[in-house]
Design an enzyme around this catalytic site. Structure first.
Site, PDB file in Angstrom:
ATOM      1  CB  SER A 163       3.322   8.904  13.169  1.00 39.02           C
ATOM      2  OG  SER A 163       3.023   8.513  11.851  1.00 39.02           O
ATOM      3  NE  ARG A 164      -1.941   9.522  19.230  1.00 32.97           N
ATOM      4  CZ  ARG A 164      -2.650   8.485  19.688  1.00 32.97           C
ATOM      5  NH1 ARG A 164      -3.600   7.951  18.949  1.00 32.97           N
ATOM      6  NH2 ARG A 164      -2.415   7.979  20.883  1.00 32.97           N
ATOM      7  CG  ASP A 208       7.300  16.853   0.554  1.00 32.47           C
ATOM      8  OD1 ASP A 208       7.499  16.597   1.753  1.00 32.47           O
ATOM      9  OD2 ASP A 208       6.263  16.573  -0.059  1.00 32.47           O
ATOM     10  CB  SER A 228      12.554  13.296   8.533  1.00 33.50           C
ATOM     11  OG  SER A 228      11.357  12.792   9.052  1.00 33.50           O
TER      12      SER A 228
END
Lengths: 506, 506
Positions: free
Chosen positions: A208-209, A270, A278
């Site tokens: 990911s970025r 969280d 995820s």
């Protein structure tokens, strides 16, 4: 008599360039015929259709004649994209019927267990954007803490996998790594992929970025090569080199998670169950079979205690098993940044210096990479249990790691050297002593204020890790920036902060 | 060096007439200097200040040059009102620091107990509009079901009272009534107030307008008199007549509840704890000391079983006691609408026919009113326990109730007769039998589609309550409307619905 005639519920689209992030919004005049006849009010959830495509949007009402005429509406850009609509298109509007998935969410709010079908309905409506941010927030709040048991996390993970795109590499065994975030500079991925691919295993890594950090692996890799690969291009690179280091954002591996994560950030929660679903849904969707997961543990890392880390590990391994993933977990030291650089180019320089076996290469980064890569070599049967780290180090030292890294970069398009920022500023110690604490979060914030990750060469060069003996006036770290303004910006924040690096006087 | 210079975080207000209901929104150009330098992104929570007034708003980013220049921003109307801002004003923008109240909300999400200080922080931030709808939703989801224990409900109620306006009538004993909604036509309030005030007790009633129903008591009273009274005007009416029948919306008795209720509706959840806090905080703020609460119980009413009603009753009495309210609860039949009319004027006509002792006056409405008023007469020591209902009926039959009602109306400004709708349509039975079930919710929806409550004379006139023997072609109910279009609207909905009134063939 038939259901209500909807011919009159039509307005023409005006494009106003409205960015409301993940939320679909529809803008109408209070006195337009549709609002009046349908009784629509601000924040109602409304179905907007073009042909047989339909989205659900939240209504904002305009009480002003300048921007829209009576027969016009506007939509946020994400909504326009999703409908594939163009300015001037006639769109049909209607009330949203009650959603079955919200009955499931309400069940969870009331503390009941949800089954696979319920999670499928919820996740299905999330990816179809039928749920507003208010509704997503209620779902997240109701499924945080201990609200989801293991069966529910497994069901949630399965639902998330089912709505995403799934990659297939045509191999029995596909290796992968993941880090449960929170540690600046922890850029082991390029090293792990290079070592593992050099050893002959398949490791097609999508990264990911940065979302809230100064650099993601994709940002760092973009400094030295092309990371925007199609699935076809990735397959070619992996067939050729056994691994790739691409940006995963163009492949929708877990679209439901991409939507939920924005609301989680707004709430600053969280949810353990959501996080496991995820991470593991993305790994499964990426076609991985064997995954090593790095959990840094430390007071300013994401996971703050060994107990919490072990609890999380157990759950991840169990959920992984249920969905057919072999998970191995390594708890690592999360008390300070890894390597010297924080920011895309600065981290790329650390990675290259390890690969090139340079004298000043950061030992801590090398050690972590070797540990993680070693575990994958063991999982892949390349070496006996316990011998992986040594084998990984051997591959690095032989130059095979560097060769593989540049070969992957070339296969992705090109390899180039990282540049150095034009503006630098040294932050010096005002005392003599030993570095006793480093605040990862605030250091990351300085790097971001200096421009990272958008400004590739911006960030922090940390010169004094924990336990370094420093004299008054020694440089603790350098701030790198691409513009004078951004440098000033980082400096003025720093002036309001005490002891990001704590020095115990001796 | 001082904290960051904020002189450059200034934009000029353009008023675009944006209605986003309870949510404060700020609109900026993506390329305006503030977004660029502060790194603001869509949906960020942003502080907007004018002088020493500050609000928190959600950001929508415009990527279009037509509507704002580089040095301009816009705000939703509620935000403009709250800042007291005018077009052209220079507003200062800055990041919102983390809110302490959100730490409390997160605690609740994780299942911990909250104390008085925590609820004070949350409710304080709610009335100051510091929480976004996403955050409000998380608070509601985390405090629904059995999530709040009795102590927490008491603390929440106290917090809600503390942030509101409190009325003081200068009396030791102030009587009040409340109905836990869900029953169309249940318009006992004007009757109860008239009877109780006629008996010499103080009953200054403030009522709401309809939110989702075809009529609120304020809507019904507005048919016959003025209900928009200031607090001063209410006091004069009460000093003169012992009671009033005013709209309570102009007095902010429970401003936190007014905000929360909109998000609850979006989620379609009924949090018992929130509901008790909502009702009792408003009663306490209204200066009441002795309150009778009507809980209709029935399959399509808000409370659906006797057990649920008894559980709720116990909690309400206990929380009332803790905050100094004497609560008495009456469970009533919630299986069908009360009286004949559903809609402001139609209900006003029912009320007047009971007050005037007309032959065709609806018995069920009279009986309920007499029951509730009687209980208040007993609480007020006017009669012995058990003798209240008879005494209330005596007051009605003597004409004292009607005299008091018209006197209150005159004191509030005037008394006028309800009008009759110009458009009527009879819905007839297609079979012969006995009315066995009536769906309150769908019948209310027909009344709303016909125009109620905005169209005062619109609604439903129900001619066949439960157990009525009907022949084929007998009229079951009439739809009343003020325009042909609204009548058609109600009729076309009706065509899609089966058996709103169920007839068991005999």
């Amino acid at each position: 008599m038939e259901a209500k005639d909807t011919r009159h519920n039509v307005l023409k689209l005006v494009r106003l360039g409205i960015d409301a992030r993940n939320e679909y919004m529809v803008f109408m005049r209070k006195d337009c015929p549709v609002c009046v006849s349908e009784g629509f009010e601000a924040l109602n959830r409304i179905k907007v259709s073009k042909g047989n495509k339909t989205i659900v949007a939240s209504l904002i009402v305009w009480d002003n004649e300048e921007h829209l005429t009576h027969d016009q509406l506007s939509l946020s850009e994400a909504a326009i994209d999703s409908l594939g609509a163009n300015a001037g298109d006639e769109l049909t509007l209607s009330h949203l019927d009650a959603l079955d998935s919200m009955s499931d969410v309400r069940k969870k709010i009331y503390g009941h267990r949800l089954n696979q079908a319920a999670f499928d309905r919820i996740i299905g409506d999330i990816v179809n954007r039928n749920l507003s941010n208010i509704q997503l927030s209620a779902f997240l709040a109701s499924s945080t803490g201990n609200a989801l048991n293991q069966e529910e996390v497994i069901a949630l993970t399965r639902s998330m996998i089912n709505v995403g795109f799934k990659l297939d590499w045509g191999k029995d065994k596909v290796y992968d790594k993941h880090c449960i975030g929170g540690l600046p500079g922890n850029r082991t991925t390029p090293l792990v992929v290079s070592i593992v691919a050099a050893a002959g295993l398949t490791i097609p890594k999508t990264s990911s970025r940065a979302i809230t950090s100064p650099a993601g692996t994709a940002d760092t890799m973009e400094v030295v090569t092309n990371v925007n690969l199609t699935t076809e291009q990735m397959k070619k690179v992996v067939d050729l080199e056994g691994g790739c280091l691409a940006w995963g954002g163009s492949v929708q591996l877990s679209p439901a998670d991409d939507i939920l994560i924005r609301v989680e950030k707004a709430l600053d929660i969280d949810s353990e169950g959501q996080m496991i679903a995820s991470v593991l849904s993305k790994k499964a969707a990426a076609g991985s079979t064997d995954v090593v997961i790095d959990i840094p543990v430390g007071p300013t890392a994401k996971v703050r205690s060994r107990e919490a880390a072990e609890h999380l590990s157990e759950k991840m391994v169990a959920v992984g098993k249920a969905i057919g993933l072999n998970i191995d977990i390594i708890l690592t030291d999360g008390s300070q940044p890894v390597g010297r650089g924080i920011g895309p180019a600065l981290e790329a320089r650390d990675v290259l210096s390890v690969l090139r076996n340079e004298d000043h290469a950061p030992d801590d980064l090398r050690e972590r990479a070797v540990l993680l890569a070693g575990r994958l070599l063991e999982m892949g049967g390349k070496v006996a249990e316990g011998a992986g780290a040594l084998e990984a180090l051997k591959i690095l030292k032989s130059g095979e790691g560097y060769k593989k890294f540049t070969a992957i970069c070339q296969a992705q398009g090109f390899f180039r050297e990282p540049e150095v920022a034009p503006h630098k500023h040294k932050i010096k110690s005002i005392t003599t002593g030993v570095v006793s604490e480093i605040d990862n979060r605030r250091l990351a914030k300085v790097a971001k204020l200096a421009g990272a990750p958008e400004a590739m060469t911006a960030g922090i060069l940390l010169l004094t890790p924990l336990n370094t003996q420093v004299e008054e006036n020694d440089t603790l770290f350098e701030i790198h920036a691409e513009s004078h303004g951004e440098l000033e910006y980082a400096l003025s924040y720093l002036d309001t902060q005490k002891e990001i690096i704590k020095i115990k006087e001796t």
